[in-house]
Design a protein around this motif. Structure first.
Motif, PDB file in Angstrom:
ATOM      1  N   HIS A  35       2.282  15.282   8.760  1.00 18.23           N
ATOM      2  CA  HIS A  35       3.145  16.053   7.867  1.00 18.23           C
ATOM      3  C   HIS A  35       3.949  15.115   6.966  1.00 18.23           C
ATOM      4  O   HIS A  35       4.091  15.369   5.776  1.00 18.23           O
ATOM      5  CB  HIS A  35       4.079  16.937   8.708  1.00 18.23           C
ATOM      6  N   ASP A  36       4.440  14.037   7.536  1.00 21.54           N
ATOM      7  CA  ASP A  36       5.259  13.073   6.796  1.00 21.54           C
ATOM      8  C   ASP A  36       4.367  12.267   5.840  1.00 21.54           C
ATOM      9  O   ASP A  36       3.369  11.677   6.274  1.00 21.54           O
ATOM     10  CB  ASP A  36       5.955  12.128   7.783  1.00 21.54           C
ATOM     11  N   PRO A  37       4.701  12.226   4.546  1.00 23.91           N
ATOM     12  CA  PRO A  37       3.850  11.514   3.579  1.00 23.91           C
ATOM     13  C   PRO A  37       3.692  10.021   3.889  1.00 23.91           C
ATOM     14  O   PRO A  37       2.617   9.464   3.683  1.00 23.91           O
ATOM     15  CB  PRO A  37       4.568  11.711   2.237  1.00 23.91           C
ATOM     16  N   SER A  38       4.741   9.379   4.395  1.00 23.44           N
ATOM     17  CA  SER A  38       4.620   7.945   4.699  1.00 23.44           C
ATOM     18  C   SER A  38       3.694   7.720   5.892  1.00 23.44           C
ATOM     19  O   SER A  38       2.974   6.722   5.945  1.00 23.44           O
ATOM     20  CB  SER A  38       5.988   7.313   4.934  1.00 23.44           C
ATOM     21  N   LEU A  39       3.676   8.650   6.840  1.00 26.76           N
ATOM     22  CA  LEU A  39       2.769   8.537   7.976  1.00 26.76           C
ATOM     23  C   LEU A  39       1.331   8.774   7.525  1.00 26.76           C
ATOM     24  O   LEU A  39       0.418   8.033   7.908  1.00 26.76           O
ATOM     25  CB  LEU A  39       3.162   9.523   9.073  1.00 26.76           C
ATOM     26  N   GLU A  40       1.125   9.775   6.705  1.00 30.55           N
ATOM     27  CA  GLU A  40      -0.214  10.029   6.173  1.00 30.55           C
ATOM     28  C   GLU A  40      -0.732   8.794   5.450  1.00 30.55           C
ATOM     29  O   GLU A  40      -1.873   8.365   5.644  1.00 30.55           O
ATOM     30  CB  GLU A  40      -0.197  11.229   5.219  1.00 30.55           C
ATOM     31  N   GLU A  41       0.115   8.195   4.617  1.00 34.93           N
ATOM     32  CA  GLU A  41      -0.284   6.998   3.868  1.00 34.93           C
ATOM     33  C   GLU A  41      -0.555   5.830   4.813  1.00 34.93           C
ATOM     34  O   GLU A  41      -1.484   5.048   4.591  1.00 34.93           O
ATOM     35  CB  GLU A  41       0.777   6.609   2.842  1.00 34.93           C
ATOM     36  N   ALA A  42       0.225   5.697   5.867  1.00 32.04           N
ATOM     37  CA  ALA A  42       0.002   4.617   6.840  1.00 32.04           C
ATOM     38  C   ALA A  42      -1.373   4.758   7.490  1.00 32.04           C
ATOM     39  O   ALA A  42      -2.088   3.754   7.657  1.00 32.04           O
ATOM     40  CB  ALA A  42       1.100   4.618   7.902  1.00 32.04           C
ATOM     41  N   PHE A  43      -1.749   5.981   7.833  1.00 29.01           N
ATOM     42  CA  PHE A  43      -3.070   6.201   8.423  1.00 29.01           C
ATOM     43  C   PHE A  43      -4.174   5.899   7.411  1.00 29.01           C
ATOM     44  O   PHE A  43      -5.173   5.263   7.741  1.00 29.01           O
ATOM     45  CB  PHE A  43      -3.214   7.628   8.950  1.00 29.01           C
ATOM     46  N   ARG A  44      -3.991   6.327   6.170  1.00 28.41           N
ATOM     47  CA  ARG A  44      -5.015   6.066   5.146  1.00 28.41           C
ATOM     48  C   ARG A  44      -5.134   4.568   4.856  1.00 28.41           C
ATOM     49  O   ARG A  44      -6.235   4.036   4.701  1.00 28.41           O
ATOM     50  CB  ARG A  44      -4.714   6.851   3.881  1.00 28.41           C
ATOM     51  N   SER A  45      -4.002   3.897   4.799  1.00 31.50           N
ATOM     52  CA  SER A  45      -3.994   2.459   4.564  1.00 31.50           C
ATOM     53  C   SER A  45      -4.666   1.713   5.722  1.00 31.50           C
ATOM     54  O   SER A  45      -5.447   0.776   5.504  1.00 31.50           O
ATOM     55  CB  SER A  45      -2.544   1.987   4.395  1.00 31.50           C
ATOM     56  N   HIS A  46      -4.385   2.153   6.949  1.00 39.26           N
ATOM     57  CA  HIS A  46      -4.990   1.477   8.100  1.00 39.26           C
ATOM     58  C   HIS A  46      -6.495   1.743   8.175  1.00 39.26           C
ATOM     59  O   HIS A  46      -7.235   0.904   8.693  1.00 39.26           O
ATOM     60  CB  HIS A  46      -4.292   1.874   9.398  1.00 39.26           C
ATOM     61  N   LEU A  47      -6.937   2.858   7.628  1.00 39.94           N
ATOM     62  CA  LEU A  47      -8.368   3.121   7.558  1.00 39.94           C
ATOM     63  C   LEU A  47      -9.057   2.037   6.729  1.00 39.94           C
ATOM     64  O   LEU A  47     -10.082   1.480   7.138  1.00 39.94           O
ATOM     65  CB  LEU A  47      -8.636   4.509   6.965  1.00 39.94           C
ATOM     66  N   GLU A  48      -8.478   1.733   5.570  1.00 41.59           N
ATOM     67  CA  GLU A  48      -9.059   0.681   4.723  1.00 41.59           C
ATOM     68  C   GLU A  48      -9.002  -0.671   5.429  1.00 41.59           C
ATOM     69  O   GLU A  48      -9.952  -1.451   5.359  1.00 41.59           O
ATOM     70  CB  GLU A  48      -8.346   0.624   3.367  1.00 41.59           C
ATOM     71  N   GLU A  49      -7.902  -0.934   6.091  1.00 43.43           N
ATOM     72  CA  GLU A  49      -7.756  -2.178   6.834  1.00 43.43           C
ATOM     73  C   GLU A  49      -8.805  -2.261   7.951  1.00 43.43           C
ATOM     74  O   GLU A  49      -9.404  -3.315   8.179  1.00 43.43           O
ATOM     75  CB  GLU A  49      -6.346  -2.223   7.430  1.00 43.43           C
ATOM     76  N   THR A  50      -9.045  -1.146   8.621  1.00 39.68           N
ATOM     77  CA  THR A  50     -10.020  -1.107   9.714  1.00 39.68           C
ATOM     78  C   THR A  50     -11.426  -1.398   9.196  1.00 39.68           C
ATOM     79  O   THR A  50     -12.205  -2.100   9.846  1.00 39.68           O
ATOM     80  CB  THR A  50      -9.964   0.252  10.441  1.00 39.68           C
TER      81      THR A  50
END
Length: 168
Positions: free
Chosen positions: A36-51
Motif C-alpha cells: 500500500h505504501d508507495p515507498s515500500l512498493e518502490e523498494a520491492f520493484r527496485s530490489h527486483l531489478e537488483e535481484t
C-alpha cells in the motif's frame, strides 16, 4: 549426491542460492502489487531489478571458476519464506498493517540471503576463488542495504501508520 569436499559444498550452496534468487524474481512483483505504501512498493520493484543483477553475478561467479556447473536444485528455505509472504497477502487486508507484515516477511528473506552470501564469501575465500569472493561480496552488501532500507521504511512510515490504525 553426497557432499564430500569444500568445493562440493560451495557448489551446492551456490546452486541453492541461485534457486532462491530465481524464486524471488517471481515473488517480488507480487509483493510490490500488494504493498500500500508507495515507498515500500518502490523498494520491492527496485530490489527486483537488483535481484536480476544478482543472478547475473552468480552466472559470473560460475564463469570465474573452471569446471563449475550449478546443480538443478530447489531452495526449500526460500520456498517457505515466499509462502509466508503469500500468506500475509491473503490474510491481511490492504493497508499499513499488511505493509508491516510484508516488511517482516521481506526482512526474513534478506536475513536468509545475508547468511547465504556471507557463507559463500567465506567459502570462496577459503577455496582461493578471489573473483567469486569479490562478486559474492557485492551481492552481500546489496542484501544488507535492502534490509536497511526496509527497516527505514518500517520505522519512518509503515509501522507508525499501522499503529495509528490499530484502534488503541
Amino acid at each position: 549426491m553426497q557432499i564430500k569436499t569444500l568445493e562440493e559444498l560451495f557448489k551446492h550452496l551456490l546452486s541453492d542460492t541461485y534457486s532462491a534468487e530465481k524464486q524471488l524474481i517471481r515473488a517480488l512483483p507480487k509483493l510490490a502489487r500488494a504493498a500500500h505504501d508507495p515507498s515500500l512498493e518502490e523498494a520491492f520493484r527496485s530490489h527486483l531489478e537488483e535481484t536480476r543483477g544478482q543472478i547475473e553475478r552468480i552466472d559470473a561467479v560460475v564463469e570465474s571458476i573452471e569446471g563449475l556447473k550449478l546443480a538443478r536444485i530447489k531452495c526449500v528455505a526460500m520456498e517457505g519464506l515466499v509462502e509466508e509472504g503469500a500468506e500475509i497477502i491473503e490474510s491481511i487486508n490492504e493497508g499499513p498493517v499488511r505493509d508491516a507484515g510484508l516488511i517482516a516477511a521481506a526482512q526474513k528473506v534478506e536475513h536468509y540471503e545475508i547468511a547465504a552470501y556471507g557463507t559463500l564469501c567465506t567459502l570462496a575465500h577459503q577455496l582461493g576463488y578471489s573473483a567469486a569472493k569479490q562478486l559474492l561480496g557485492e551481492t552481500l552488501e546489496e542484501e544488507k542495504a535492502a534490509d536497511s532500507k526496509l527497516s527505514t521504511i518500517a520505522e519512518s512510515t509503515v509501522n507508525p501508520d499501522a499503529d495509528n490504525n490499530s484502534g488503541r
